[in-house]
Each structure stands twice: as structure tokens, then as C-alpha cells.
Design a protein around this motif. Structure first.
Motif, short mmCIF file in Angstrom:
data_model
loop_
_atom_site.label_atom_id
_atom_site.label_comp_id
_atom_site.label_asym_id
_atom_site.label_seq_id
_atom_site.Cartn_x
_atom_site.Cartn_y
_atom_site.Cartn_z
N PHE A 1 1.69 17.55 41.26
CA PHE A 1 2.32 16.91 42.42
C PHE A 1 1.31 15.98 43.07
CE2 PHE A 1 3.39 16.83 47.00
CZ PHE A 1 4.63 16.23 46.90
N ASP A 2 1.56 14.68 42.94
CA ASP A 2 0.67 13.65 43.49
C ASP A 2 1.52 12.73 44.36
OD1 ASP A 2 -0.96 11.48 44.02
OD2 ASP A 2 -1.72 11.32 41.97
N PRO A 3 1.64 13.04 45.67
CA PRO A 3 2.54 12.28 46.53
C PRO A 3 2.23 10.78 46.59
CG PRO A 3 1.34 13.95 47.80
CD PRO A 3 0.96 14.11 46.37
N VAL A 4 0.98 10.40 46.53
CA VAL A 4 0.63 8.98 46.57
C VAL A 4 1.17 8.28 45.32
CG1 VAL A 4 -1.29 7.33 46.57
CG2 VAL A 4 -1.38 9.37 48.03
N ARG A 5 0.97 8.90 44.18
CA ARG A 5 1.48 8.34 42.91
C ARG A 5 3.01 8.28 42.93
NH1 ARG A 5 1.78 5.25 38.52
NH2 ARG A 5 2.49 6.33 36.69
N ILE B 1 5.35 4.93 42.52
CA ILE B 1 6.38 4.80 41.49
C ILE B 1 7.71 4.44 42.12
CG2 ILE B 1 7.76 6.07 39.79
CD1 ILE B 1 5.19 7.72 39.23
N ILE B 2 8.09 5.14 43.19
CA ILE B 2 9.37 4.89 43.85
C ILE B 2 9.42 3.46 44.38
CG2 ILE B 2 10.85 5.53 45.80
CD1 ILE B 2 10.88 7.50 43.36
N GLY B 3 8.33 2.99 44.94
CA GLY B 3 8.28 1.61 45.42
C GLY B 3 8.54 0.62 44.30
N LYS B 4 7.90 0.84 43.13
CA LYS B 4 8.11 -0.04 41.99
C LYS B 4 9.56 0.02 41.51
CE LYS B 4 3.46 0.42 40.12
NZ LYS B 4 2.68 0.97 38.99
N LEU C 1 17.69 8.79 41.18
CA LEU C 1 17.51 9.15 39.77
C LEU C 1 16.04 9.41 39.45
CD1 LEU C 1 18.73 9.45 36.94
CD2 LEU C 1 18.45 6.99 36.66
N TRP C 2 15.17 8.51 39.93
CA TRP C 2 13.73 8.67 39.64
C TRP C 2 13.14 9.88 40.35
CZ3 TRP C 2 15.09 4.74 36.79
CH2 TRP C 2 14.26 4.40 35.74
N ARG C 3 13.55 10.13 41.58
CA ARG C 3 13.02 11.32 42.27
C ARG C 3 13.44 12.59 41.54
NH1 ARG C 3 10.17 10.48 46.78
NH2 ARG C 3 10.52 8.54 47.94
N THR C 4 14.65 12.61 41.03
CA THR C 4 15.10 13.76 40.25
C THR C 4 14.27 13.90 38.98
OG1 THR C 4 17.35 13.54 41.12
CG2 THR C 4 17.10 14.81 39.08
N LEU C 5 14.06 12.81 38.27
CA LEU C 5 13.24 12.82 37.06
C LEU C 5 11.82 13.27 37.37
CD1 LEU C 5 12.99 12.06 34.04
CD2 LEU C 5 12.50 9.72 34.79
N ILE C 6 11.25 12.76 38.44
CA ILE C 6 9.90 13.15 38.82
C ILE C 6 9.84 14.63 39.16
CG2 ILE C 6 8.14 12.87 40.64
CD1 ILE C 6 8.94 9.83 40.62
N ASP C 7 10.82 15.14 39.90
CA ASP C 7 10.84 16.57 40.24
C ASP C 7 10.89 17.43 38.98
OD1 ASP C 7 10.68 16.07 42.95
OD2 ASP C 7 12.83 16.39 43.32
N TRP C 8 11.74 17.05 38.03
CA TRP C 8 11.80 17.79 36.77
C TRP C 8 10.46 17.79 36.07
CZ3 TRP C 8 16.75 14.93 34.83
CH2 TRP C 8 17.88 15.49 35.42
#
Length: 104
Positions: A52-56, A60-63, A81-88
């Protein structure tokens, strides 16, 4: 394999469904490729907390949001969609790292 049809060239629901199926196969192929890199990252990391790297994540979400706008895709849907993918991926990485640490 038949050539892709542009959306405007699809005349029936079956035409549209066929194109969506084609795209879904491509998405699955890309997700499988991405997953192999996530697996490798989990092999490189040494502590479950590294997953878990909140800055990263926010970078990513910004991009994703910016690129979505460029592609005329709703940026809120892309972010979800990306937040879900990142959480997984975070949970997957944590599991691999923790299992490796337990095996020592």
C-alpha cells in the motif's frame, strides 16, 4: 479473425456484442499481462505494508483521470475501475508477501 468494426458500422445488437466480446478478450489478455507484473512486484517487496503506497496510488489515479479525458472516457468511471484494480492488487501482493514471510 475478422477486422474490427467501428461503432457506427455496427448495424445490429449482434454486431455490437461481437465487438464488445473482441474487446473483452483483449482486456483479459492485458489484465493477465499486468497481473504477471503485479506478481513480480510482490516477489520483490519484502514487507506486506509495502503493498500500500498512497502516494503512488494517487499518482496513478491522476494519470488515469487525465488519460481518460483524452480518450473521451468518463474519468469518474475510470477512477472507480482503477481503484478497484489497485485494491485487488494490494490484497494480492500482501498475501504473497505474508505467505513468503511465514514460510521462512
Amino acid at each position: 479473425m475478422t477486422a474490427a468494426k467501428l461503432p457506427a458500422a455496427c448495424e445490429t445488437k449482434d454486431d455490437v456484442r461481437s465487438e464488445i466480446d473482441r474487446i473483452d478478450q483483449s482486456l483479459l489478455t492485458l489484465l493477465a499481462e499486468r497481473h504477471r507484473y503485479v506478481t513480480r512486484m510482490a516477489e520483490i517487496k519484502t514487507d506486506p505494508h509495502e503493498a500500500f503506497d498512497p502516494v503512488r496510488i494517487e499518482a496513478i489515479i491522476g494519470k488515469v483521470r487525465s488519460r481518460s479525458l483524452d480518450l473521451e472516457l468518463d474519468e469518474d468511471q475510470a477512477e472507480l475501475l482503477w481503484r478497484t484494480l489497485i485494491d485487488w492488487n494490494i490484497n494480492y501482493e500482501k498475501g504473497i508477501i505474508a505467505a513468503r514471510k511465514r514460510a521462512r
